[in-house]
Design a protein around this motif. Structure first.
Motif: not given
Length: 707
Positions: A532, A539, A542, A554-556
């Motif tokens: 993240e 970012r 996604e 929410s992770y990139a």
């Protein structure tokens, strides 16, 4: 495929008394058991070194000298466990009464989790006149040497589908480890001396560091090393082996070369160990370290060895396929793999004109021959980008030959952009100069380069951050300073609803990426790092949900950060895994479009991506290299489909051989002439003519064979 596999799982039954080794994180072995990492009945100081041996395999009658060992292996060798897998072969000349020592490549293997087909030419590991052979596979726990804790066992390795193949062989067996071959390199002086161009000599050095750990040095070997074994019954080496080379020279440095020739060869020499004892069947070959290679040169080479059986001369080559020898990067759209990697030396950086200006982009392939380079070359070629290549030989071995082991900050300063690829390499990616492991100080080099400002770095790889975060404070600082992200783990699959090939889409309004792609994780694992962005980063891409909707996680899937006026773009998915979605609307590949977005943001002008090359309406012929040895490529363009005849003639007008005489399609095409006549015999040095004829026209080109 329902045939049995074999493994080394400790269930406490096969070897009673150990109580078995339960899996902790990785529970998929029979009964949940894993491979034993903690000792066994003999106590904790006696570590696993187990093997399974094949029955005696009788060698069939006939002229079968060459052999290859192939097998499938399920790898899940977590490096901190210190467990590796091995293979060995041995042979006998008396039907198995007595045996040679077990032979291998002096490697212990790790990696995964994945299935891998391993193909290993083992001709040189056999006794001459052997009539029986055996094979072994092993699990070898040596992590205790490096204080690895061994507390997270897996059930791997599993072995399956073993095949031992034999075939006829024309001459000696030639083998080499990639780390014993020549490495791309920069000038010895540690800089780029613009005032004195002749001072920019580039050495022809081995990839491997030959210094001992306690010497605290990164010292590449001065010559390359190959193994050459006579395998035909009654054979002896006919002469010392030879290294043949072909060089695409940077003409700016021609006044400083002792030998201006672009083709040549050198004899190999016997090899001795550090105690002065001759090493049988091992040969070293070197090329000049001064007044020979200069920045911008590209050199191809191959090894030739000959044996003699009562006057019958056999010849073999390494690499075995010489097609494309002397066809260089930048001269042709397709370069065979051996001439884009292991048997090529790039002398860097490339100087492009008399004003000593430099190529702006460096592509660093830190994944070696493990895949992905064709995807890079294809995309960069379609975008019309001028770039240098630095190729790390054997990157998974950690032998000090990363970019930080060959270049200095001064030599890197002229590059505006570095494109870095590490595939699914899980360690020795960006190393930090640890002399006990990989002495290449890549982290220091990139940090120094980025600090000069106005630089651009693209990092693409499945496990870059997880490797850096386990490699010491300097590496962790590099992640914090330049990538500005939080590392949450090294396997995102469980956090994205078990997707192995999720789609990646751009974040609306991000300044860089405007194209989507599929992050192909393969089957069954997608081991992309979980990251993240921190405060200063953002970012830019996604992972979508299984229904392709955005905003699920929410992770990139991509991060951009700017620091000290340098731009850093990072993807936790290697470039080779950027696949084109099924409903993609662009006329090019997804990876080409994403790379185009990035390079344009970095400030590099691009040609329009090429979808199809329109056929020229002119009948053309071109041969290169010319002069040549031993192969030249005959390139042609057919205005319309029809019969094409390609014939080689000597200077007397006599036909030497016919290369082609049948219908070909409209457009560009090529074929090779290997300097042999229709009987397969090598022809003499001299002038030859290539004739092309179609229904309307005839073309002739003069070529010269030099030996």
């Amino acid at each position: 495929n329902m045939t049995p596999q074999f493994a080394f799982i400790d269930d406490g039954i096969v070897v009673p008394g150990t109580s078995g080794t339960p899996g902790l994180t990785w529970v998929y072995g029979p009964g949940g058991y894993a491979t034993n990492l903690l000792g066994g009945l003999a106590g904790p100081f006696y570590h696993l070194d187990n093997e399974i041996w094949s029955p005696v395999i009788e060698w069939p009658e006939g002229d079968y000298t060459g052999c290859e060992l192939s097998f499938d292996v399920y790898r899940h060798q977590v490096l901190t466990n210190g467990l590796f897998y091995t293979w060995d072969v041995t042979s006998s000349i008396d039907g198995g009464v007595t045996w040679d020592i077990w032979q291998d490549r002096s490697f212990c293997y790790y990696g995964g989790p994945d299935y891998l087909r391993s193909n290993n030419v083992v001709t040189d590991l056999m006794l001459p006149d052997r009539n029986a052979v055996r094979i072994s596979f092993g699990a070898y726990e040596i992590g205790w040497i490096w204080n690895m804790d061994g507390l997270n066992p897996t059930p791997a390795p599993y072995f399956d589908n073993v095949a031992f193949k034999i075939y006829g062989f024309d001459g000696p067996a030639i083998t080499a480890r990639e780390i014993d071959l020549a490495q791309d390199n920069f000038p010895t002086n540690g800089e780029l001396d613009l005032a004195n161009p002749g001072n920019n000599d580039v050495r022809f050095d081995m990839a491997r560091n030959i210094a001992n750990h306690d010497q605290m040095l990164n010292l590449p070997g001065d010559s390359i090393v190959v193994n050459i074994v006579t395998t035909r019954t009654g054979s002896i080496l006919n002469e010392r082996p030879k290294l043949f080379w072909s060089m695409k020279q940077n003409p700016f440095f021609n006044p400083y070369r002792t030998n201006p020739a672009s083709l040549g060869w050198a004899y190999g020499d016997s090899t001795y160990n550090s105690g002065g004892t001759l090493v049988p069947d091992r040969w070293s070959v070197d090329l000049p370290d001064e007044d020979f290679l200069y920045p911008g040169d590209i050199l191809h080479y191959y090894i030739e060895a000959q044996d003699n059986v009562a006057g019958n001369i056999g010849t073999t080559y390494l690499p075995g396929n010489l097609d494309g020898f002397g066809v260089f990067h930048g001269d042709d759209n397709y370069i065979p793999l051996q001439w884009s990697s292991s048997f090529t030396v790039h002398a860097l950086p490339t100087i492009t004109d008399d004003q000593m200006s430099q190529t702006e982009i460096l592509f660093w392939n830190d994944f070696g021959n493990q895949g992905g380079q064709s995807e890079w070359y294809s995309a960069l070629g379609r975008l019309g980008v001028d770039y240098d290549i630095y190729y790390t030989n054997g990157p998974s071995s950690g032998v000090g030959n990363g970019l930080g082991g060959r270049a200095t900050p001064l030599q890197l300063s002229g590059y505006e952009t570095i494109l870095y690829s590490s595939g699914d390499l899980s360690l020795f990616t960006l190393s930090n100069g640890d002399y006990q492991e990989d002495p290449s100080n890549d982290v220091y080099l990139l940090d120094s380069w980025l600090q000069t400002g106005n630089k651009n770095l693209l990092l693409a790889g499945d496990n870059i951050v997880s490797d850096l975060m386990s490699s010491g404070s300097n590496s962790e600082s590099f992640v914090s300073t330049w990538l500005s992200l939080n590392f949450l783990g090294n396997n995102i699959r469980l956090l994205i609803d078990n997707q192995t090939s999720p789609q990646v889409i751009p974040i609306p309004g991000n300044p860089i990426s405007h194209s989507s792609f599929v992050a192909y994780g393969g089957c069954p694992f997608a081991t992309f790092d979980i990251v993240e962005p921190m405060a200063s980063a953002q970012r830019i891409a996604e992972f979508t949900a299984p229904d392709s909707s955005a905003g699920a996680y929410s992770y990139a899937a991509g991060i951009y950060n700017q620091n000290m006026n340098s731009n850093i773009v990072y993807f936790p998915v290697d470039f080779s895994r950027w696949y084109t979605p099924a409903d993609y609307g662009s006329g090019t590949s997804a990876r080409t479009d994403v790379l185009s977005d990035i390079l344009l943001f970095f400030g590099h002008p691009l040609e329009s991506p090429v979808t199809d090359i329109p056929a020229n309406t002119v009948f053309t012929l071109n041969c290169f290299p010319n002069p040549f040895n031993p192969i030249t490529k005959v390139c042609y363009n057919m205005p319309i489909a029809g019969n094409l005849k390609v014939v080689i003639y000597n200077i007397k007008g006599e036909q030497v051989c016919k290369l082609l005489d049948h219908k070909v399609e409209e457009g560009l095409g090529s074929l090779y002439w290997n300097g042999r006549n229709e009987e397969g015999s090598e022809v003499a040095s001299g002038v030859y003519f290539v004739e092309l004829k179609n229904a309307q026209s005839r073309l002739v080109d003069k070529i010269m064979l030099i030996k």
